[in-house]
Design a protein around this motif. Structure first.
Motif, PDB file in Angstrom:
ATOM      1  N   ALA A 171     -18.110 -12.539   1.964  1.00 42.63           N
ATOM      2  CA  ALA A 171     -19.701 -11.989   2.651  1.00 42.63           C
ATOM      3  C   ALA A 171     -19.172 -10.368   2.663  1.00 42.63           C
ATOM      4  O   ALA A 171     -19.744  -9.057   3.191  1.00 42.63           O
ATOM      5  CB  ALA A 171     -20.298 -12.850   3.490  1.00 42.63           C
ATOM      6  N   CYS A 172     -18.141 -10.663   3.855  1.00 39.34           N
ATOM      7  CA  CYS A 172     -17.383  -9.190   4.392  1.00 39.34           C
ATOM      8  C   CYS A 172     -16.216  -8.761   4.164  1.00 39.34           C
ATOM      9  O   CYS A 172     -15.916  -7.691   4.729  1.00 39.34           O
ATOM     10  CB  CYS A 172     -17.608  -8.834   5.897  1.00 39.34           C
ATOM     11  N   ALA A 173     -15.350  -9.754   2.540  1.00 38.21           N
ATOM     12  CA  ALA A 173     -14.761  -9.612   2.309  1.00 38.21           C
ATOM     13  C   ALA A 173     -13.078  -9.001   3.643  1.00 38.21           C
ATOM     14  O   ALA A 173     -11.856  -8.798   3.407  1.00 38.21           O
ATOM     15  CB  ALA A 173     -14.171  -7.735   1.747  1.00 38.21           C
TER      16      ALA A 173
ATOM     17  N   LEU B 206     -14.199 -21.279   7.450  1.00 34.43           N
ATOM     18  CA  LEU B 206     -14.891 -20.360   8.525  1.00 34.43           C
ATOM     19  C   LEU B 206     -14.590 -18.850   8.661  1.00 34.43           C
ATOM     20  O   LEU B 206     -13.849 -18.609   9.053  1.00 34.43           O
ATOM     21  CB  LEU B 206     -15.235 -20.563   9.361  1.00 34.43           C
ATOM     22  N   CYS B 207     -15.878 -17.765   7.810  1.00 31.91           N
ATOM     23  CA  CYS B 207     -14.654 -15.789   8.570  1.00 31.91           C
ATOM     24  C   CYS B 207     -15.057 -15.764   9.510  1.00 31.91           C
ATOM     25  O   CYS B 207     -16.985 -16.427  10.860  1.00 31.91           O
ATOM     26  CB  CYS B 207     -15.940 -15.823   8.233  1.00 31.91           C
ATOM     27  N   LEU B 208     -13.398 -15.930  10.567  1.00 29.35           N
ATOM     28  CA  LEU B 208     -13.795 -15.664  11.779  1.00 29.35           C
ATOM     29  C   LEU B 208     -14.465 -13.958  12.617  1.00 29.35           C
ATOM     30  O   LEU B 208     -14.419 -13.802  13.251  1.00 29.35           O
ATOM     31  CB  LEU B 208     -12.599 -15.538  12.142  1.00 29.35           C
TER      32      LEU B 208
END
Length: 66
Positions: free
Chosen positions: A5-7, A41-43
């Motif tokens: 989603a945001c790299a 999970l992306c922090l």
């Protein structure tokens, strides 16, 4: 692997407990499927992804057909 989603590279794997079920009144008689996946999970943005194990995937596929 970076976040889709945001790299971001700031991701962590966390254990989870989930109950998957189909929505709607027509699906009230179908049991839910309990999963214990590891969620990536992306922090930075909170996007997450997980895979459904083969056994539970077969249960969901079977319920979707009926």
């Amino acid at each position: 692997m970076s976040c889709s989603a945001c790299a971001s590279e700031k991701q962590v794997g966390v254990p989870a407990e989930m109950m998957l079920h189909f929505t709607g009144l027509k699906n009230l008689d179908k049991p839910g499927v309990l999963l214990f996946p590891k969620v990536l999970l992306c922090l930075d943005c909170g996007a997450s992804r997980f895979s459904v194990p083969e056994k539970e995937l077969a249960l969901l596929a079977s319920a979707a057909k009926s």
